[in-house]
Scaffold this active site. Structure first.
Site, mmCIF file in Angstrom:
data_model
loop_
_atom_site.group_PDB
_atom_site.id
_atom_site.type_symbol
_atom_site.label_atom_id
_atom_site.label_comp_id
_atom_site.label_asym_id
_atom_site.label_seq_id
_atom_site.Cartn_x
_atom_site.Cartn_y
_atom_site.Cartn_z
ATOM 1 N N ASN A 277 0.858 -1.193 0.000
ATOM 2 C CA ASN A 277 0.000 0.000 0.000
ATOM 3 C C ASN A 277 0.890 1.237 0.000
ATOM 4 O O ASN A 277 2.044 1.194 0.426
ATOM 5 C CB ASN A 277 -0.891 0.009 1.248
ATOM 6 C CG ASN A 277 -1.848 1.188 1.264
ATOM 7 O OD1 ASN A 277 -2.485 1.499 0.257
ATOM 8 N ND2 ASN A 277 -1.965 1.857 2.399
ATOM 9 N N ASP B 89 -2.799 1.004 7.982
ATOM 10 C CA ASP B 89 -1.587 1.776 7.676
ATOM 11 C C ASP B 89 -0.463 1.444 8.655
ATOM 12 O O ASP B 89 0.380 2.300 8.977
ATOM 13 C CB ASP B 89 -1.878 3.287 7.696
ATOM 14 C CG ASP B 89 -2.946 3.683 6.691
ATOM 15 O OD1 ASP B 89 -2.983 3.078 5.605
ATOM 16 O OD2 ASP B 89 -3.743 4.591 6.991
ATOM 17 N N SER C 287 4.711 7.051 2.318
ATOM 18 C CA SER C 287 5.307 5.777 2.707
ATOM 19 C C SER C 287 4.707 4.647 1.880
ATOM 20 O O SER C 287 3.492 4.589 1.699
ATOM 21 C CB SER C 287 5.033 5.479 4.188
ATOM 22 O OG SER C 287 5.422 6.542 5.032
ATOM 23 N N HIS D 284 0.786 5.252 1.347
ATOM 24 C CA HIS D 284 0.038 6.111 2.270
ATOM 25 C C HIS D 284 0.681 7.486 2.314
ATOM 26 O O HIS D 284 1.896 7.599 2.490
ATOM 27 C CB HIS D 284 0.015 5.491 3.664
ATOM 28 C CG HIS D 284 -0.788 6.301 4.646
ATOM 29 N ND1 HIS D 284 -2.162 6.333 4.622
ATOM 30 C CD2 HIS D 284 -0.411 7.121 5.651
ATOM 31 C CE1 HIS D 284 -2.591 7.147 5.584
ATOM 32 N NE2 HIS D 284 -1.549 7.639 6.221
#
Length: 218
Positions: A109, A147, A138, A111
């Site tokens: 992911n 997250d 990040s 973020h």
């Protein structure tokens, strides 16, 4: 070596999807985006997939009674693409532990903050409100904690006194499009993985455990 199969999950414009598609086509990533899945219809990210003849699917969360039922269907769709890597690119869904466990170690992911700062939403305004002088983005592995998975790479940008949230978002997006394809390539090249270290999940690059802020070239 067979080209790795990448599935990208989106909810909107898909600018990071585009950056990854472009890097694959330029052979900067040793893999191919074979599928794009959105939880919303009529988003521009689906047009991006169509423009590159990439198969896409819409699985609307509104069609399911529970988060768990939705994630079962989402996992089934990903499996049909035979994904080696799942990339979340602006996918605005909180995922169930069962889903994150199924794809543990092969789901990334991005973020828009310097994690662990500002998990969740409205990160740019929160950085401004806090008086931060630097902000950033990040890329991390996905775990059941929102997250909260091991960070692989961060990029920092300055925060100026006159910045609006949109100004800061624009600066962060530019860095997103640089670092996300790089991390995806590390994974498909077999250089990046997750390991258990002293009871904690850590990111490992070229057999080196990365620190809490991920890879740092210094």
């Amino acid at each position: 070596m067979m080209s790795k199969r990448i599935v990208v999950l989106i909810s909107g414009n898909g600018s990071n999807l585009q950056a990854i598609i472009d890097a694959c086509e330029a052979k900067q990533i040793a893999g191919d985006v074979v599928g794009v899945i959105s939880n919303k219809a009529d988003v521009y990210g689906l047009e991006r997939a169509a423009n590159h003849n990439i198969e896409s699917a819409v699985i609307s969360h509104r069609d399911f009674e529970s988060r768990e039922a939705y994630d079962v269907e989402l996992a089934h769709a990903i499996d049909k693409f035979e994904a080696d890597l799942v990339v979340l690119a602006g996918f605005m869904r909180i995922l169930t532990p069962q889903f994150t466990e199924k794809f543990a170690g092969r789901m990334l992911n991005i973020h828009p903050s310097l994690l662990p700062k500002y998990q969740g939403l409205n990160t740019h305004q929160r950085a401004i409100d806090a008086g931060d002088t630097e902000h950033g983005v990040s890329v991390h592995f996905v775990t059941a904690e929102l997250d909260g998975g091991p960070v692989v790479l961060q990029a920092k940008v300055p925060v100026f006194p006159e910045d609006s949230a949109d100004d800061l978002a624009s600066r962060v997006h530019e860095q997103e499009h640089r670092i996300y394809p790089l991390v995806v390539n590390w994974f498909v090249d077999g250089r990046l993985s997750v390991a258990d270290h002293n009871g904690q999940q850590v990111a490992v690059l070229d057999n080196n455990i990365l620190g809490s802020a991920g890879y740092s070239p210094e």
